[in-house]
Design an enzyme around this catalytic site. Structure first.
Site, PDB file in Angstrom:
ATOM      1  N   ALA A  71     -28.783 -10.590 -49.048  1.00  0.00           N
ATOM      2  CA  ALA A  71     -30.110 -10.414 -49.646  1.00  0.00           C
ATOM      3  C   ALA A  71     -30.765  -9.242 -48.924  1.00  0.00           C
ATOM      4  CB  ALA A  71     -30.922 -11.687 -49.472  1.00  0.00           C
ATOM      5  N   GLU A 119     -22.434 -15.662 -50.694  1.00  0.00           N
ATOM      6  CA  GLU A 119     -22.889 -16.747 -51.566  1.00  0.00           C
ATOM      7  C   GLU A 119     -22.581 -16.446 -53.038  1.00  0.00           C
ATOM      8  OE1 GLU A 119     -26.682 -16.475 -49.472  1.00  0.00           O
ATOM      9  OE2 GLU A 119     -26.583 -18.635 -49.125  1.00  0.00           O
ATOM     10  N   GLU A 139     -26.853 -15.019 -41.383  1.00  0.00           N
ATOM     11  CA  GLU A 139     -28.306 -15.216 -41.448  1.00  0.00           C
ATOM     12  C   GLU A 139     -28.915 -15.630 -40.111  1.00  0.00           C
ATOM     13  OE1 GLU A 139     -26.184 -16.063 -43.838  1.00  0.00           O
ATOM     14  OE2 GLU A 139     -27.077 -15.668 -45.804  1.00  0.00           O
TER      15      GLU A 139
HETATM   16  N1  CAA Z   1     -30.557  -5.593 -46.822  1.00  0.00           N
HETATM   17  C1  CAA Z   1     -31.129  -4.368 -46.923  1.00  0.00           C
HETATM   18  N2  CAA Z   1     -30.496  -3.227 -46.624  1.00  0.00           N
HETATM   19  C2  CAA Z   1     -29.233  -3.317 -46.181  1.00  0.00           C
HETATM   20  C3  CAA Z   1     -28.572  -4.540 -46.035  1.00  0.00           C
HETATM   21  C4  CAA Z   1     -29.290  -5.725 -46.391  1.00  0.00           C
HETATM   22  N3  CAA Z   1     -28.736  -6.934 -46.340  1.00  0.00           N
HETATM   23  N4  CAA Z   1     -27.324  -4.317 -45.560  1.00  0.00           N
HETATM   24  C5  CAA Z   1     -27.219  -2.986 -45.430  1.00  0.00           C
HETATM   25  N5  CAA Z   1     -28.358  -2.379 -45.797  1.00  0.00           N
HETATM   26  C6  CAA Z   1     -28.655  -0.948 -45.794  1.00  0.00           C
HETATM   27  C7  CAA Z   1     -28.918  -0.449 -44.363  1.00  0.00           C
HETATM   28  O1  CAA Z   1     -30.246  -0.708 -43.986  1.00  0.00           O
HETATM   29  C8  CAA Z   1     -28.617   1.022 -44.518  1.00  0.00           C
HETATM   30  O2  CAA Z   1     -29.726   1.643 -45.138  1.00  0.00           O
HETATM   31  P1  CAA Z   1     -30.236   3.095 -44.595  1.00  0.00           P
HETATM   32  O3  CAA Z   1     -29.067   4.006 -44.860  1.00  0.00           O
HETATM   33  O4  CAA Z   1     -31.419   3.366 -45.450  1.00  0.00           O
HETATM   34  O5  CAA Z   1     -30.508   2.928 -43.148  1.00  0.00           O
HETATM   35  C9  CAA Z   1     -27.482   1.044 -45.529  1.00  0.00           C
HETATM   36  O6  CAA Z   1     -27.521  -0.210 -46.208  1.00  0.00           O
HETATM   37  C10 CAA Z   1     -26.106   1.171 -44.888  1.00  0.00           C
HETATM   38  O7  CAA Z   1     -25.982   0.116 -43.926  1.00  0.00           O
HETATM   39  P2  CAA Z   1     -25.608   0.379 -42.393  1.00  0.00           P
HETATM   40  O8  CAA Z   1     -26.030   1.736 -41.957  1.00  0.00           O
HETATM   41  O9  CAA Z   1     -26.101  -0.793 -41.599  1.00  0.00           O
HETATM   42  O10 CAA Z   1     -23.995   0.351 -42.493  1.00  0.00           O
HETATM   43  P3  CAA Z   1     -22.980  -0.047 -41.346  1.00  0.00           P
HETATM   44  O11 CAA Z   1     -21.638   0.347 -41.842  1.00  0.00           O
HETATM   45  O12 CAA Z   1     -23.396   0.462 -40.031  1.00  0.00           O
HETATM   46  O13 CAA Z   1     -23.051  -1.649 -41.274  1.00  0.00           O
HETATM   47  C11 CAA Z   1     -23.148  -3.872 -42.183  1.00  0.00           C
HETATM   48  C12 CAA Z   1     -22.657  -2.420 -42.382  1.00  0.00           C
HETATM   49  C13 CAA Z   1     -22.401  -4.511 -41.017  1.00  0.00           C
HETATM   50  C14 CAA Z   1     -22.836  -4.624 -43.461  1.00  0.00           C
HETATM   51  C15 CAA Z   1     -24.664  -3.850 -41.897  1.00  0.00           C
HETATM   52  O14 CAA Z   1     -25.317  -3.073 -42.892  1.00  0.00           O
HETATM   53  C16 CAA Z   1     -25.296  -5.207 -41.878  1.00  0.00           C
HETATM   54  O15 CAA Z   1     -25.152  -5.935 -40.924  1.00  0.00           O
HETATM   55  N6  CAA Z   1     -26.060  -5.553 -42.952  1.00  0.00           N
HETATM   56  C17 CAA Z   1     -26.803  -6.778 -43.007  1.00  0.00           C
HETATM   57  C18 CAA Z   1     -25.889  -7.976 -43.236  1.00  0.00           C
HETATM   58  C19 CAA Z   1     -26.693  -9.259 -43.243  1.00  0.00           C
HETATM   59  O16 CAA Z   1     -27.269  -9.652 -42.251  1.00  0.00           O
HETATM   60  N7  CAA Z   1     -26.714  -9.935 -44.405  1.00  0.00           N
HETATM   61  C20 CAA Z   1     -27.460 -11.167 -44.568  1.00  0.00           C
HETATM   62  C21 CAA Z   1     -28.814 -10.900 -45.173  1.00  0.00           C
HETATM   63  S1  CAA Z   1     -29.844 -12.311 -45.190  1.00  0.00           S
HETATM   64  C22 CAA Z   1     -29.382 -13.186 -46.552  1.00  0.00           C
HETATM   65  O17 CAA Z   1     -28.465 -12.818 -47.277  1.00  0.00           O
HETATM   66  C23 CAA Z   1     -30.175 -14.433 -46.803  1.00  0.00           C
HETATM   67  C24 CAA Z   1     -29.711 -15.281 -47.918  1.00  0.00           C
HETATM   68  O18 CAA Z   1     -28.748 -16.007 -47.798  1.00  0.00           O
HETATM   69  C25 CAA Z   1     -30.468 -15.329 -49.146  1.00  0.00           C
END
Ligand code: CAA
Length: 265
Positions: A71, A119, A139
């Site tokens: 998300a 999910e 999360e």
């Molecule tokens: N939400 C918003 N933006 C996201 C995102 C997310 N979940 N995941 C990645 N992005 C964005 C980053 O902010 C980045 O944007 P910018 O270029 O504008 O900075 C872009 O996508 C590329 O991401 P990274 O630079 O972080 O890429 P990376 O290769 O270094 O890392 C990754 C990849 C490990 C997937 C990392 O992006 C990451 O950890 N993302 C978040 C994963 C996460 O925590 N997901 C759970 C979300 S909470 C949820 O889903 C709740 C639910 O159940 C409803």
């Protein structure tokens, strides 16, 4: 890109015969699920539900890196509790619609499937992964829990202990680990992913559509009820299928040693 696709459409659709390929399309944000993307996915699912020409759906993510990285964290960061609850319910509703579509949905997991992305995988009928795919429910690293069904569907699929290990550590897991635990049914080379998923989808699309819907329903209805209740549901659905033209055609075709031509009725 498919000829009639709009590049900034958040969910692209390309039909390959009776198979609709849906591509979640926000690659710059690793296809993170924000409200507009969820709304567009809901719209696409409604469109496909009422399109008799579509028999099977394949769901994938745009770009090289991600299926869906969760998300949208930027969108959620300032939510108040009521908005957060509403967002979780709205996401759950869209993912529930994958299950109630009446047509099989196969996830083709091309990269990160984290949080809400994992999910989505859990809500599909089954999933095929590229060797590059990564799975997890991170999360708790953000101070929250899965909100789009992860705490419920993962435990049912891979068992309580494995699910809790994933959810409590927030660790990221390889495609092979996902295969070992039964989260995906097959791992293939990245360049083979879409063709493999589409080939399986095409094969499913030749089967009786009414039976496909019934099979999916009965498996889901029996998921968490006592075996005897599930068996009763199976027998009732088996009986109902004998009202269908597809059952008459399928069995006649076998007996006449020809290919069945199902009409989905
Ligand atoms: N939400 C918003 N933006 C996201 C995102 C997310 N979940 N995941 C990645 N992005 C964005 C980053 O902010 C980045 O944007 P910018 O270029 O504008 O900075 C872009 O996508 C590329 O991401 P990274 O630079 O972080 O890429 P990376 O290769 O270094 O890392 C990754 C990849 C490990 C997937 C990392 O992006 C990451 O950890 N993302 C978040 C994963 C996460 O925590 N997901 C759970 C979300 S909470 C949820 O889903 C709740 C639910 O159940 C409803």
């Amino acid at each position: 890109m498919e000829p009639n696709a709009i590049a900034d459409d958040l969910v692209l659709r390309r039909d390959v015969g009776p198979v609709a390929l849906l591509t979640l399309n926000r690659p710059k944000a690793l296809n993170a699920l924000n409200q507009p993307l969820l709304a567009r996915l809901a719209e696409r699912l409604r469109e496909i539900a009422s399109d008799a020409d579509v028999r099977v759906v394949v769901l994938t993510g745009a770009g090289e890196k991600a299926f869906v990285a969760g998300a949208d964290i930027a969108e959620m960061a300032d939510y108040d509790p009521a908005t957060a609850q509403f967002f979780a319910l709205a996401g759950q509703t869209v993912l529930n619609h994958i299950g109630s579509l009446g047509k099989p949905v196969i996830a083709a997991v091309n990269g990160f499937a984290l949080g809400g992305g994992c999910e989505v995988v859990l809500a599909c009928d089954f999933a095929i992964a590229s060797q590059k795919a990564k799975f997890g429910l991170p999360e708790v690293t953000l101070g929250v829990i899965p909100g789009f069904g992860g705490t419920q569907r993962l435990a049912r699929l891979i068992g309580r202990h494995n699910a809790l290990r994933w959810i409590l550590t927030g660790d990221v897991h390889s495609a092979d680990e996902a295969l070992r635990l039964g989260l995906v049914t097959q791992v293939v080379a990245p360049e083979e992913l879409l063709n493999t998923a589409l080939e399986i989808a095409q094969r499913i699309a030749t089967r009786g559509p009414v039976a496909l819907t019934a099979a999916r329903q009965v498996v889901d209805q029996g998921w968490d009820v006592p075996l005897a209740d599930g068996l009763r549901k199976e027998a009732a659905a088996f009986g109902r299928l004998f009202h269908s033209a597809d059952q008459k055609e399928g069995m006649a075709a076998f007996l006449q040693k020809r290919q069945a031509k199902f009409i989905g009725k």
